[in-house]
Design a protein around this motif. Structure first.
Motif, PDB file in Angstrom:
ATOM      1  N   TYR A  44       0.795  -1.226   0.000  1.00 12.10           N
ATOM      2  CA  TYR A  44       0.000   0.000   0.000  1.00 12.10           C
ATOM      3  C   TYR A  44       0.833   1.286   0.000  1.00 12.10           C
ATOM      4  O   TYR A  44       0.461   2.246  -0.670  1.00 12.10           O
ATOM      5  N   PRO A  45       1.957   1.345   0.721  1.00 12.89           N
ATOM      6  CA  PRO A  45       2.743   2.586   0.658  1.00 12.89           C
ATOM      7  C   PRO A  45       3.207   2.922  -0.756  1.00 12.89           C
ATOM      8  O   PRO A  45       3.361   4.086  -1.099  1.00 12.89           O
ATOM      9  N   TRP A  52       5.410   3.291   8.248  1.00 14.48           N
ATOM     10  CA  TRP A  52       4.405   2.229   8.330  1.00 14.48           C
ATOM     11  C   TRP A  52       4.833   1.145   9.309  1.00 14.48           C
ATOM     12  O   TRP A  52       6.019   0.840   9.427  1.00 14.48           O
ATOM     13  N   VAL A  53       3.833   0.533   9.961  1.00 13.19           N
ATOM     14  CA  VAL A  53       4.028  -0.633  10.821  1.00 13.19           C
ATOM     15  C   VAL A  53       2.974  -1.654  10.405  1.00 13.19           C
ATOM     16  O   VAL A  53       1.801  -1.308  10.260  1.00 13.19           O
ATOM     17  N   PHE A  54       3.373  -2.905  10.214  1.00 10.28           N
ATOM     18  CA  PHE A  54       2.459  -3.947   9.753  1.00 10.28           C
ATOM     19  C   PHE A  54       2.307  -5.019  10.826  1.00 10.28           C
ATOM     20  O   PHE A  54       3.236  -5.311  11.567  1.00 10.28           O
ATOM     21  N   GLY A  55       1.113  -5.634  10.886  1.00  7.40           N
ATOM     22  CA  GLY A  55       0.870  -6.680  11.867  1.00  7.40           C
ATOM     23  C   GLY A  55      -0.277  -7.557  11.441  1.00  7.40           C
ATOM     24  O   GLY A  55      -0.729  -7.524  10.304  1.00  7.40           O
ATOM     25  N   THR A 106      -3.139  -6.097   9.268  1.00  6.67           N
ATOM     26  CA  THR A 106      -3.335  -4.751   9.790  1.00  6.67           C
ATOM     27  C   THR A 106      -2.095  -3.922   9.487  1.00  6.67           C
ATOM     28  O   THR A 106      -0.994  -4.459   9.317  1.00  6.67           O
ATOM     29  N   ALA A 107      -2.304  -2.620   9.410  1.00  9.86           N
ATOM     30  CA  ALA A 107      -1.195  -1.689   9.193  1.00  9.86           C
ATOM     31  C   ALA A 107      -1.556  -0.359   9.834  1.00  9.86           C
ATOM     32  O   ALA A 107      -2.730  -0.005   9.945  1.00  9.86           O
ATOM     33  N   SER A 134      -4.916   3.913  10.206  1.00 13.28           N
ATOM     34  CA  SER A 134      -4.741   2.464  10.222  1.00 13.28           C
ATOM     35  C   SER A 134      -5.600   1.818   9.154  1.00 13.28           C
ATOM     36  O   SER A 134      -6.564   2.412   8.667  1.00 13.28           O
ATOM     37  N   LEU A 135      -5.233   0.599   8.787  1.00 11.88           N
ATOM     38  CA  LEU A 135      -5.956  -0.193   7.806  1.00 11.88           C
ATOM     39  C   LEU A 135      -6.077  -1.618   8.325  1.00 11.88           C
ATOM     40  O   LEU A 135      -5.194  -2.095   9.033  1.00 11.88           O
ATOM     41  N   GLU A 136      -7.141  -2.294   7.920  1.00 13.55           N
ATOM     42  CA  GLU A 136      -7.323  -3.702   8.249  1.00 13.55           C
ATOM     43  C   GLU A 136      -8.099  -4.361   7.115  1.00 13.55           C
ATOM     44  O   GLU A 136      -9.126  -3.851   6.683  1.00 13.55           O
ATOM     45  N   ILE A 137      -7.601  -5.492   6.632  1.00 16.58           N
ATOM     46  CA  ILE A 137      -8.328  -6.237   5.607  1.00 16.58           C
ATOM     47  C   ILE A 137      -9.393  -7.066   6.319  1.00 16.58           C
ATOM     48  O   ILE A 137      -9.078  -7.944   7.124  1.00 16.58           O
TER      49      ILE A 137
END
Length: 173
Positions: A54-55, A67-70, A79-80, A90-93
């Protein structure tokens, strides 16, 4: 003293006018962007179903964001979070179907919204649709009037993301 009552009356009149105008604005804001990509649907799906990409293409957070991803390693549950200066989000699929769509919940400067990334094969090309939906709340409806300004910013973000994905898939081919 009379001028004070005039000012108070104008403020009340403006408040009532904004409430009435907001009543007639839909409670859900929907913004979309569409682009045709010279790539197969599964290649596009691999990109949009991986938050780590995404970035590069989405334009979320801007070029200077961190960015931090998890969450899950891939697919649903990823999640990011990002930060760029004082802005963050933040984002979450939430859901994904290979080759068809990805549903992402985003929270950021434009509020919380659900973004559907739909993919459809069209001959040698792939149609890609980004659709963002945001609930605007109820009484006193003033938030709906304020959201009209956000509509333009959301449309610009969707257009940037569509162009970014187009450039990324062309570079991969």
């Amino acid at each position: 003293m009379k001028w004070l009552f005039h000012i108070i009356g104008l403020i009340l009149l403006l408040f009532v006018a904004l409430c009435v105008a907001g009543y007639f604005i839909p409670a859900r804001q929907v913004v979309d962007a569409n682009v045709q990509l010279d790539a197969d649907p599964y290649t596009v799906f691999e990109v949009v179903s991986d938050l780590k990409s995404y970035p590069e293409w989405s334009g979320i957070g801007g070029p200077e964001s961190e960015w931090v991803f998890g969450g899950a390693a891939d697919g649903t549950g990823q999640t990011a979070a990002w930060q760029s200066g004082a802005r963050f989000g933040s984002l979450e699929i939430l859901q994904s179907t290979p080759g068809e769509f990805v549903l992402v919940r985003t929270i950021g400067p434009l509020g919380e919204q659900k973004v559907t990334l739909a993919i459809q094969e069209s001959g040698a090309m792939t149609n890609f649709l980004i659709e963002a939906q945001r609930d605007l709340g109820g009484f006193p409806y003033i938030g709906r009037v304020a959201a009209l300004r956000q509509n333009v910013a959301t449309q610009e973000a969707m257009d940037r993301a569509a162009i970014g994905l187009e450039q990324m898939t062309v570079a991969q081919n």
